[in-house]
Design an enzyme around this catalytic site. Structure first.
Site, PDB file in Angstrom:
ATOM      1  N   ASN A 147       0.788  -1.232   0.000  1.00 28.01           N
ATOM      2  CA  ASN A 147       0.000   0.000   0.000  1.00 28.01           C
ATOM      3  C   ASN A 147       0.822   1.286   0.000  1.00 28.01           C
ATOM      4  O   ASN A 147       0.431   2.277  -0.605  1.00 28.01           O
ATOM      5  CB  ASN A 147      -0.988  -0.007   1.176  1.00 28.01           C
ATOM      6  CG  ASN A 147      -0.308  -0.213   2.513  1.00 28.01           C
ATOM      7  OD1 ASN A 147       0.761  -0.819   2.610  1.00 28.01           O
ATOM      8  ND2 ASN A 147      -0.930   0.279   3.560  1.00 28.01           N
ATOM      9  N   LYS A 154      12.738  -6.943   0.709  1.00 23.28           N
ATOM     10  CA  LYS A 154      11.793  -7.728  -0.076  1.00 23.28           C
ATOM     11  C   LYS A 154      10.485  -6.942  -0.139  1.00 23.28           C
ATOM     12  O   LYS A 154       9.699  -6.944   0.799  1.00 23.28           O
ATOM     13  CB  LYS A 154      11.566  -9.098   0.589  1.00 23.28           C
ATOM     14  CG  LYS A 154      11.210 -10.238  -0.398  1.00 23.28           C
ATOM     15  CD  LYS A 154       9.945 -10.033  -1.184  1.00 23.28           C
ATOM     16  CE  LYS A 154       8.729 -10.349  -0.352  1.00 23.28           C
ATOM     17  NZ  LYS A 154       7.453 -10.248  -1.153  1.00 23.28           N
ATOM     18  N   PRO A 155      10.249  -6.213  -1.262  1.00 24.49           N
ATOM     19  CA  PRO A 155       8.986  -5.470  -1.394  1.00 24.49           C
ATOM     20  C   PRO A 155       7.827  -6.411  -1.693  1.00 24.49           C
ATOM     21  O   PRO A 155       8.027  -7.585  -2.038  1.00 24.49           O
ATOM     22  CB  PRO A 155       9.263  -4.541  -2.578  1.00 24.49           C
ATOM     23  CG  PRO A 155      10.258  -5.297  -3.414  1.00 24.49           C
ATOM     24  CD  PRO A 155      11.119  -6.065  -2.446  1.00 24.49           C
ATOM     25  N   LEU A 200      15.493 -16.526  17.643  1.00 25.94           N
ATOM     26  CA  LEU A 200      15.914 -15.485  18.591  1.00 25.94           C
ATOM     27  C   LEU A 200      16.411 -14.226  17.896  1.00 25.94           C
ATOM     28  O   LEU A 200      17.450 -13.666  18.234  1.00 25.94           O
ATOM     29  CB  LEU A 200      16.994 -16.036  19.530  1.00 25.94           C
ATOM     30  CG  LEU A 200      16.567 -17.229  20.401  1.00 25.94           C
ATOM     31  CD1 LEU A 200      17.733 -17.708  21.245  1.00 25.94           C
ATOM     32  CD2 LEU A 200      15.384 -16.857  21.280  1.00 25.94           C
ATOM     33  N   GLU A 246       4.862  -3.877  12.334  1.00 32.92           N
ATOM     34  CA  GLU A 246       3.776  -2.898  12.169  1.00 32.92           C
ATOM     35  C   GLU A 246       2.695  -3.601  11.379  1.00 32.92           C
ATOM     36  O   GLU A 246       2.840  -3.852  10.185  1.00 32.92           O
ATOM     37  CB  GLU A 246       4.284  -1.651  11.443  1.00 32.92           C
ATOM     38  CG  GLU A 246       3.358  -0.455  11.622  1.00 32.92           C
ATOM     39  CD  GLU A 246       2.610  -0.098  10.358  1.00 32.92           C
ATOM     40  OE1 GLU A 246       1.361  -0.198  10.377  1.00 32.92           O
ATOM     41  OE2 GLU A 246       3.237   0.262   9.358  1.00 32.92           O
ATOM     42  N   CYS A 291      -3.166   1.185   6.987  1.00 35.73           N
ATOM     43  CA  CYS A 291      -3.271   0.528   8.284  1.00 35.73           C
ATOM     44  C   CYS A 291      -3.689   1.501   9.373  1.00 35.73           C
ATOM     45  O   CYS A 291      -4.343   1.116  10.340  1.00 35.73           O
ATOM     46  CB  CYS A 291      -1.933  -0.107   8.666  1.00 35.73           C
ATOM     47  SG  CYS A 291      -1.425  -1.474   7.621  1.00 35.73           S
ATOM     48  N   GLU A 351     -10.546  -5.931  10.009  1.00 38.54           N
ATOM     49  CA  GLU A 351      -9.931  -4.924   9.138  1.00 38.54           C
ATOM     50  C   GLU A 351     -10.375  -5.142   7.694  1.00 38.54           C
ATOM     51  O   GLU A 351     -10.068  -6.174   7.094  1.00 38.54           O
ATOM     52  CB  GLU A 351      -8.402  -5.020   9.237  1.00 38.54           C
ATOM     53  CG  GLU A 351      -7.684  -3.963   8.411  1.00 38.54           C
ATOM     54  CD  GLU A 351      -6.167  -4.105   8.467  1.00 38.54           C
ATOM     55  OE1 GLU A 351      -5.474  -3.071   8.506  1.00 38.54           O
ATOM     56  OE2 GLU A 351      -5.685  -5.252   8.460  1.00 38.54           O
ATOM     57  N   GLY A 353       0.773  -5.073  16.496  1.00 38.71           N
ATOM     58  CA  GLY A 353       2.214  -5.247  16.458  1.00 38.71           C
ATOM     59  C   GLY A 353       2.945  -4.629  17.621  1.00 38.71           C
ATOM     60  O   GLY A 353       2.362  -4.280  18.651  1.00 38.71           O
ATOM     61  N   GLU A 394       8.319   2.708  14.462  1.00 37.29           N
ATOM     62  CA  GLU A 394       8.999   3.265  13.311  1.00 37.29           C
ATOM     63  C   GLU A 394       8.976   4.789  13.457  1.00 37.29           C
ATOM     64  O   GLU A 394       8.094   5.342  14.116  1.00 37.29           O
ATOM     65  CB  GLU A 394       8.311   2.825  12.017  1.00 37.29           C
ATOM     66  CG  GLU A 394       8.191   1.306  11.937  1.00 37.29           C
ATOM     67  CD  GLU A 394       8.260   0.771  10.528  1.00 37.29           C
ATOM     68  OE1 GLU A 394       9.314   0.939   9.895  1.00 37.29           O
ATOM     69  OE2 GLU A 394       7.264   0.184  10.072  1.00 37.29           O
TER      70      GLU A 394
END
Length: 484
Positions: free
Chosen positions: A157, A180-181, A249, A255, A289, A387, A460, A464
């Site tokens: 998005n 990795k898009p 680990l 997010e 989101c 959602e 999450g 960020e």
């Protein structure tokens, strides 16, 4: 550099463009027309391994991690400059790939991406440890050091912005990156790879692997050479990613999904509120989101506000994202459009009243859905609790501040929330009680790289933006030197 100099789309590994090891390619579709734009390389496990190895080699040789924060900051400033210099190309590419209205792609996506790299460039030389006073006969201090190789996995998005929110702080802290898009929207990631090279980022410091999540994404999650996972996407996939990270680990930033409540109290400025309400649920065709798909309204103004929305929402410009006046473009893909259609049909079955919208728009074969307002749903409706990720707004009344807070906090999500009120004390009081990582008062989506965002509950963890993000791409080392 023009938009299509990256064609045909290839993987960017170790500073070199290359095809996938098995030669596989995948189509990229223009959602405004449902037509194929181009193809890009589809990475497999071997390609991911090559990218991680390139990132590890670049990290270990110190060509980036060994630079001072100030030197890294100079390069990141150049990245920001190149984004601004190539703003027309990048905005056009993002519009073609995602279906974003070109005006918003310029004003929001490109501007925020440039600001992101600029902000973390400034923070790059502010990383520091501290002296710790102890009763020991020793000098004790801490150091902040990079983690190593970061896997950045981003959604469809906001490809440009959400890549920058991970790559910029990771690079500022001295890490190397494998990006990795989303398989649906990879083009701006490939374009940015070339900008990184032109800005002076050393080979192997940023690598881009395009491909399917279950193959390339899974290989990246599980790779033993990755030191941190930074992921934005759905809660379901985020749970899986966090589980894999836990097995190995690895630290993570997650997010995830959101289903934000937007509270309108009786003392709100309704004219101001309506603009924020519409922006909150139609921005990016509702594929946000931190959008505001749940509107909670004081009963005394409920009917009035619902009537205003019934008149105003159909007038929001919907259509070809290349037209400068367009505010709402298509959904990013056919599956996303079908999901919205299914939820609106479910709302009707659950007793909801469609106030406006409620159907797709047939235009040029694209994936358009009319902005939709739904009233009269019970709070336990799936349409309210889950959602939707599309331009759909549910509207519910409340009778007290306590009820408004209870309804707002009643879903599993907690990414964002909003308040419309003229009462400053109420704004602070309610913001304190809302279970969300960010709360906006009397507007929506006020975002800046200096202000952290992230989720609680099923939305999450980790943050960020801001110094909080930069710190999350470092580890703390303590050094204790005996003075005895």
């Amino acid at each position: 550099m023009t938009t299509f100099e990256i064609e045909p789309g290839r993987l960017f590994i170790g500073g070199q463009w290359r095809e996938a090891a098995d030669g596989a390619r995948t189509e990229v579709v223009d959602p405004s027309r449902g037509a194929v734009l181009t193809t890009v390389a589809e990475a497999g496990a071997a390609d991911v391994d090559a990218a991680v190895r390139a990132a590890r080699e670049a990290y270990d040789d110190g060509s980036w991690s060994g630079l001072s924060g100030r030197e890294r900051g100079r390069v990141l400033h150049r990245v920001a400059e190149l984004i601004r210099e190539n703003a027309d190309d990048i905005a056009r590419l993002e519009s073609l790939d995602v279906g974003k209205p070109i005006t918003l792609a310029h004003a929001v996506d490109v501007t925020n991406a440039a600001n992101d790299y600029e902000h973390f460039a400034a923070l790059a030389h502010s990383l520091h440890g501290s002296h710790r006073d102890t009763p020991m006969n020793a000098l004790a201090y801490t150091r902040r050091e990079p983690l190593g190789v970061v896997a950045a996995i981003t959604p469809f998005n906001f490809p440009l912005i959400l890549a920058g929110s991970k790559i910029a702080p990771a690079l500022a802290a001295g890490n190397t990156v494998v990006h990795k898009p989303a398989d649906e929207t990879p083009l701006s990631a490939l374009y940015m790879a070339e900008l990184f090279r032109r800005a002076g980022v050393p080979d192997g410091v940023v690598n881009v692997v395009t491909g399917a999540g279950p193959v390339a994404g899974e290989a990246l999650l599980r790779h033993s050479g990755v030191d941190k996972i930074a992921f934005t996407g759905s809660t379901a996939v985020g749970r899986h990613a966090a589980s894999v990270a836990g097995e190995n680990l690895k630290p993570v930033t997650m997010e995830l999904g959101g289903n934000a409540a937007h509270l309108v109290f009786e003392d709100a400025d309704l004219e101001q509120a309506v603009g924020a309400i519409i922006k909150a649920f139609v921005f990016n065709s509702g594929q946000f989101c931190m959008g505001g798909p749940r509107l909670l309204v004081a009963r005394s103004v409920y009917s009035t506000l619902l009537g205003i929305l019934e008149q105003a929402v159909p007038g929001v410009p919907l259509g070809d994202p290349r037209r400068p006046e367009t505010v709402v473009g298509p959904m990013a893909g056919e599956k996303h459009l079908k999901k919205v259609e299914e939820y609106v049909e479910l709302a009707r079955k659950e007793g909801g009243r469609v106030v406006c919208g409620g159907e797709r728009l047939d235009l040029d074969g694209g994936y358009y859905y009319k902005p939709t307002v739904i009233a009269d749903l019970p709070n336990d409706s799936r349409v309210i609790q889950e959602e939707i990720f599309g331009p759909v707004l549910t509207v519910q009344p409340f009778d007290s501040e306590d009820e408004a807070v209870r309804l707002a906090n009643s879903t599993p999500y907690g990414l964002a929330s909003g308040i419309q009120t003229g009462n400053l004390a109420r704004a602070h009081r309610v913001a304190d009680r809302l279970q969300a990582g960010i709360v906006w008062v009397n507007d929506w989506a006020m975002l800046d790289p200096a202000v952290p965002f992230g989720g609680v509950k099923d939305s999450g963890f980790g943050r960020e933006y801001g110094p909080e993000a930069l710190a999350s791409y470092t580890k703390v080392k303590s050094v204790v030197v005996s003075l005895g």
